[in-house]
Design a protein around this motif. Structure first.
Motif, PDB file in Angstrom:
ATOM      1  N   GLU A  97      -3.540   3.666  -5.861  1.00 36.75           N
ATOM      2  CA  GLU A  97      -2.162   3.959  -6.251  1.00 36.75           C
ATOM      3  C   GLU A  97      -1.657   5.078  -5.363  1.00 36.75           C
ATOM      4  O   GLU A  97      -2.342   6.094  -5.165  1.00 36.75           O
ATOM      5  CB  GLU A  97      -2.067   4.363  -7.720  1.00 36.75           C
ATOM      6  N   HIS A  98      -0.454   4.889  -4.804  1.00 40.70           N
ATOM      7  CA  HIS A  98       0.170   5.887  -3.928  1.00 40.70           C
ATOM      8  C   HIS A  98      -0.779   6.345  -2.817  1.00 40.70           C
ATOM      9  O   HIS A  98      -0.872   7.538  -2.499  1.00 40.70           O
ATOM     10  CB  HIS A  98       0.658   7.093  -4.749  1.00 40.70           C
ATOM     11  N   GLY A  99      -1.499   5.382  -2.247  1.00 40.09           N
ATOM     12  CA  GLY A  99      -2.352   5.676  -1.107  1.00 40.09           C
ATOM     13  C   GLY A  99      -3.696   6.283  -1.443  1.00 40.09           C
ATOM     14  O   GLY A  99      -4.473   6.575  -0.531  1.00 40.09           O
ATOM     15  N   LYS A 100      -4.023   6.468  -2.709  1.00 35.79           N
ATOM     16  CA  LYS A 100      -5.306   7.056  -3.102  1.00 35.79           C
ATOM     17  C   LYS A 100      -6.156   5.994  -3.787  1.00 35.79           C
ATOM     18  O   LYS A 100      -5.705   5.336  -4.728  1.00 35.79           O
ATOM     19  CB  LYS A 100      -5.105   8.231  -4.050  1.00 35.79           C
ATOM     20  N   VAL A 101      -7.387   5.849  -3.311  1.00 34.13           N
ATOM     21  CA  VAL A 101      -8.314   4.901  -3.931  1.00 34.13           C
ATOM     22  C   VAL A 101      -8.909   5.541  -5.178  1.00 34.13           C
ATOM     23  O   VAL A 101      -9.466   6.639  -5.130  1.00 34.13           O
ATOM     24  CB  VAL A 101      -9.429   4.503  -2.948  1.00 34.13           C
ATOM     25  N   LEU A 102      -8.792   4.845  -6.294  1.00 34.42           N
ATOM     26  CA  LEU A 102      -9.240   5.373  -7.580  1.00 34.42           C
ATOM     27  C   LEU A 102     -10.569   4.789  -8.037  1.00 34.42           C
ATOM     28  O   LEU A 102     -11.327   5.444  -8.766  1.00 34.42           O
ATOM     29  CB  LEU A 102      -8.177   5.101  -8.642  1.00 34.42           C
ATOM     30  N   ALA A 103     -10.852   3.564  -7.630  1.00 34.37           N
ATOM     31  CA  ALA A 103     -12.102   2.917  -8.027  1.00 34.37           C
ATOM     32  C   ALA A 103     -12.430   1.840  -7.008  1.00 34.37           C
ATOM     33  O   ALA A 103     -11.544   1.313  -6.338  1.00 34.37           O
ATOM     34  CB  ALA A 103     -11.979   2.310  -9.426  1.00 34.37           C
ATOM     35  N   SER A 104     -13.728   1.522  -6.894  1.00 33.49           N
ATOM     36  CA  SER A 104     -14.108   0.496  -5.927  1.00 33.49           C
ATOM     37  C   SER A 104     -15.353  -0.245  -6.364  1.00 33.49           C
ATOM     38  O   SER A 104     -16.173   0.277  -7.143  1.00 33.49           O
ATOM     39  CB  SER A 104     -14.320   1.112  -4.537  1.00 33.49           C
ATOM     40  N   TRP A 105     -15.471  -1.469  -5.846  1.00 34.30           N
ATOM     41  CA  TRP A 105     -16.587  -2.356  -6.155  1.00 34.30           C
ATOM     42  C   TRP A 105     -17.052  -3.026  -4.860  1.00 34.30           C
ATOM     43  O   TRP A 105     -16.240  -3.555  -4.097  1.00 34.30           O
ATOM     44  CB  TRP A 105     -16.169  -3.436  -7.156  1.00 34.30           C
ATOM     45  N   LEU A 151       0.818  -1.214   0.000  1.00 34.35           N
ATOM     46  CA  LEU A 151       0.000   0.000   0.000  1.00 34.35           C
ATOM     47  C   LEU A 151       0.849   1.260   0.000  1.00 34.35           C
ATOM     48  O   LEU A 151       0.368   2.340  -0.359  1.00 34.35           O
ATOM     49  CB  LEU A 151      -0.933   0.013   1.220  1.00 34.35           C
ATOM     50  N   ARG A 152       2.104   1.124   0.404  1.00 33.55           N
ATOM     51  CA  ARG A 152       3.018   2.274   0.427  1.00 33.55           C
ATOM     52  C   ARG A 152       4.022   2.215  -0.710  1.00 33.55           C
ATOM     53  O   ARG A 152       4.964   3.014  -0.759  1.00 33.55           O
ATOM     54  CB  ARG A 152       3.740   2.338   1.780  1.00 33.55           C
ATOM     55  N   GLY A 153       3.834   1.273  -1.632  1.00 33.01           N
ATOM     56  CA  GLY A 153       4.752   1.136  -2.755  1.00 33.01           C
ATOM     57  C   GLY A 153       4.292   1.907  -3.973  1.00 33.01           C
ATOM     58  O   GLY A 153       3.341   2.701  -3.927  1.00 33.01           O
TER      59      GLY A 153
END
Length: 273
Positions: free
Chosen positions: A120-128, A87-89
């Motif tokens: 990506e980079h700690g930000k959620v971009l999409a979810s289901w 998650l931090r990568g």
């Protein structure tokens, strides 16, 4: 590459989630044998064959859809806590809870779901958020709104004198400080109850059926999908420290996700009173 992926047609992700549920979860619903249920940390922390097999199924299918991506799944992290470091990568991360509400699933209750988020980079971009018994699929894409079964989701706002309906962590599973904070919700004007499946509680907030949640743990697989769903439905989240929730961890707990900023601020005020 991830920007192009998120901007494109994400129906393949929905299909992958449906297939995993159909192959690994629903055939075992109300059909679990005793040997397919195992305690992890205690009698209230269960894992089943369905959890493990569905996570393996999703790990293979999701990483194939987005080459170079990795998976942070509940069962993989239980086996190797270092997996959480992804998650931090720098690589895109699929955050997976194959069966959110395992206790309900074990008891034959329909109140469970599969949660997937792409970050990506700690930000959620999409979810289901997929509830397979009801065949409900809730989706959110950052900046593009939230939907339930293809229809737009809006959390709305409670009436000015309405009693706030809040689902919260069970006080028995909290630290003494967190328990004191959650007890702040036991006031007139708030109807607080222990939560069920976190993913389905977030969906209830996004639908406007629940005003907010107040949680005292920060496992990304429980929260990432729902936090974006509520945000894209018009809501927000805040920790007791007054900060937005960070999926990679290090949050001051408890935190709330709510239908509106005003509701979130009110819940936070009660948690910090």
């Amino acid at each position: 590459m991830i920007d192009d992926f998120v901007a494109g047609d994400l129906s393949d992700v929905e299909e992958a989630i449906r297939k995993a549920a159909a192959a690994e979860i629903m055939p075992r619903y109300r059909q679990l044998a005793a040997h397919e249920i195992v305690e992890k940390t205690g009698p209230h922390d269960l894992v089943t064959t369905a959890d493990r097999q569905a996570e393996e199924h999703l790990t293979a299918s999701l990483t194939a859809l987005l080459p170079g991506s990795v998976v942070v799944g509940e069962e993989a992290v239980h086996a190797d806590p270092a997996v959480y470091d992804a998650l931090r990568g720098d690589a895109p991360v699929w955050i997976v809870d194959p069966v959110d509400g395992t206790r309900q699933f074990v008891h034959g209750d329909p109140g469970f779901c599969t949660l997937v988020a792409l970050a990506e980079h700690g930000k959620v971009l999409a979810s289901w958020t997929y509830a397979p018994v009801r065949d409900d699929m809730a989706t959110a894409v950052r900046g593009r709104g939230a939907r339930l079964n293809g229809e737009p989701l809006r959390a709305g706002s409670p009436g000015p004198d309405a009693v706030l309906r809040v689902a919260m962590s069970h006080p028995d599973y909290t630290t003494p400080d967190q328990k004191r904070a959650l007890l702040g919700l036991n006031v007139d004007g708030v109807d607080a109850r222990p939560c069920g499946s976190a993913g389905l509680e977030y969906l209830s907030v996004a639908r406007g059926d629940l005003d907010g949640v107040a949680f005292s743990w920060e496992n990304a697989w429980d929260h990432a999908a729902g936090l974006l769903l509520v945000e894209e439905a018009g809501g927000t989240d805040v920790t007791v420290a007054g900060e937005r929730f960070r999926i990679a961890g290090g949050n001051t707990l408890p935190f709330t996700s709510a239908r509106t900023d005003a509701v979130a601020r009110r819940i936070r005020a009660l948690l910090t009173a």
